[in-house]
Design an enzyme around this catalytic site. Structure first.
Site, PDB file in Angstrom:
ATOM      1  N   LYS A  73      47.013  49.004  78.812  1.00  0.00           N
ATOM      2  CA  LYS A  73      48.230  49.691  78.395  1.00  0.00           C
ATOM      3  C   LYS A  73      49.480  48.819  78.403  1.00  0.00           C
ATOM      4  CE  LYS A  73      46.882  54.439  79.567  1.00  0.00           C
ATOM      5  NZ  LYS A  73      47.287  55.670  80.282  1.00  0.00           N
ATOM      6  N   GLY A 132      51.075  58.948  94.276  1.00  0.00           N
ATOM      7  CA  GLY A 132      50.439  57.975  93.395  1.00  0.00           C
ATOM      8  C   GLY A 132      51.425  56.907  92.976  1.00  0.00           C
ATOM      9  N   SER A 133      50.899  55.747  92.539  1.00  0.00           N
ATOM     10  CA  SER A 133      51.790  54.653  92.137  1.00  0.00           C
ATOM     11  C   SER A 133      51.225  53.839  90.982  1.00  0.00           C
ATOM     12  CB  SER A 133      52.050  53.715  93.333  1.00  0.00           C
ATOM     13  OG  SER A 133      50.832  53.154  93.812  1.00  0.00           O
ATOM     14  N   GLY A 134      50.200  54.339  90.299  1.00  0.00           N
ATOM     15  CA  GLY A 134      49.590  53.622  89.192  1.00  0.00           C
ATOM     16  C   GLY A 134      50.308  53.859  87.876  1.00  0.00           C
ATOM     17  N   GLY A 135      49.623  53.518  86.770  1.00  0.00           N
ATOM     18  CA  GLY A 135      50.231  53.622  85.454  1.00  0.00           C
ATOM     19  C   GLY A 135      50.616  55.034  85.077  1.00  0.00           C
ATOM     20  N   MET A 136      49.761  56.003  85.386  1.00  0.00           N
ATOM     21  CA  MET A 136      50.096  57.384  85.056  1.00  0.00           C
ATOM     22  C   MET A 136      51.236  57.891  85.930  1.00  0.00           C
ATOM     23  SD  MET A 136      49.359  59.677  82.883  1.00  0.00           S
ATOM     24  CE  MET A 136      49.549  61.431  82.576  1.00  0.00           C
TER      25      MET A 136
END
Length: 275
Positions: A73, A132-136
């Site tokens: 991404k 959470g801390s990812g791309g989403m």
């Protein structure tokens, strides 16, 4: 069905997806909508070990559109001609549209999350906990910021990623939920996902009891333990299944210029989830 879909031939437009581990939802959803709307398109999922060559193939073969999943991404941006505001907002692309060889990146995850928050009439003054801390998580945090949310906490065990995400969008960071509460709870981790921590709760019952809205970005299963607990506690819910369907629908519209009816979308979603 409004029109019979033409048989695949030389004029058929191809749309595709690129992912490290391709799934079936997108292919089934898009192809079913092509059938229902009578469009001369076909959709196929792919993976690749050579992203520049794959993007070059989109140009060379005049492939109309391409969905982009992890881990491509961010890497894909340098290979495109430009990005739409939805992708620029988070430096992440999940959709490529090819207009006569000009490739533009979009992010329908971001737009889907923002639209769902708008549809649910979530007041921007509502404090939130985002796990959470990812791309989403980045897409969700950006959507919250751009809606005017100013009071919220990114909860992430990874201090580096968690702090960076929080600082980027002007929110607080915490390593764990602990005793914190908020009206809006958002899970953007694999907790509750089929095949992973399927039986785990993203937020504990006391935190859920103090909330008003539960938002789980996990799409499979549609009913996660977090969402079931929220329903049992009488809370409003936004589901990951709704995110998955809405972002795929917006991809379909970008590729074809056609917006299906609500009934057609519902049928395509049911078909995709049955596969």
């Amino acid at each position: 069905m409004s029109n019979a879909k033409p048989p695949i031939g030389r004029d058929t437009r191809l749309c595709m997806s690129l992912a490290a581990r391709p799934g079936n939802f997108g292919s089934r959803f898009h192809n079913r909508l092509y059938e229902l709307t009578g469009l001369d398109y076909v959709y196929k999922a792919f993976t690749t070990k050579d992203l520049p060559a794959a993007i070059g193939g989109i140009r060379a073969l005049d492939i109309r559109g391409c969905a982009i999943s992890m881990p491509f991404k961010e890497e894909v941006i340098a290979l495109l001609d430009g990005v739409a505001p939805s992708a620029a907002a988070i430096d992440s692309v999940n959709t490529i549209v090819n207009d006569d060889g000009v490739l533009t990146g979009h992010n329908t995850d971001y737009s889907a999350v923002r639209d769902l928050l708008d549809d649910a009439a979530i007041d921007p003054a509502t404090p939130f906990l985002l796990r959470g801390s990812g791309g989403m998580a980045k897409a969700v945090a950006a959507a919250l910021r751009d809606r005017g949310h100013r009071t919220g906490t990114i909860v992430a065990r990874n201090a580096g990623k968690g702090r960076a995400l929080a600082d980027l969008y002007g929110f607080d960071w915490a390593a764990a939920v602990g005793g914190a509460t908020a009206s809006l709870l958002i899970n953007v981790t694999p907790i509750g996902m089929a095949g992973g921590e399927a039986d785990a709760l993203a937020f504990d019952p006391a935190t859920i009891a103090a909330a008003t809205v539960a938002f789980d970005v996990v799409a499979l299963p549609a009913e996660t333990p977090f969402l079931r607990a929220a329903a049992d506690a009488g809370k409003r819910r936004i589901t990951g299944a709704a995110v998955a369907t809405l972002q795929a629908l917006e991809q379909f519209v970008l590729y074809t210029g056609v917006r299906p009816t609500d009934a057609e979308v519902a049928e395509a979603e049911a078909f995709a989830r049955a596969g």
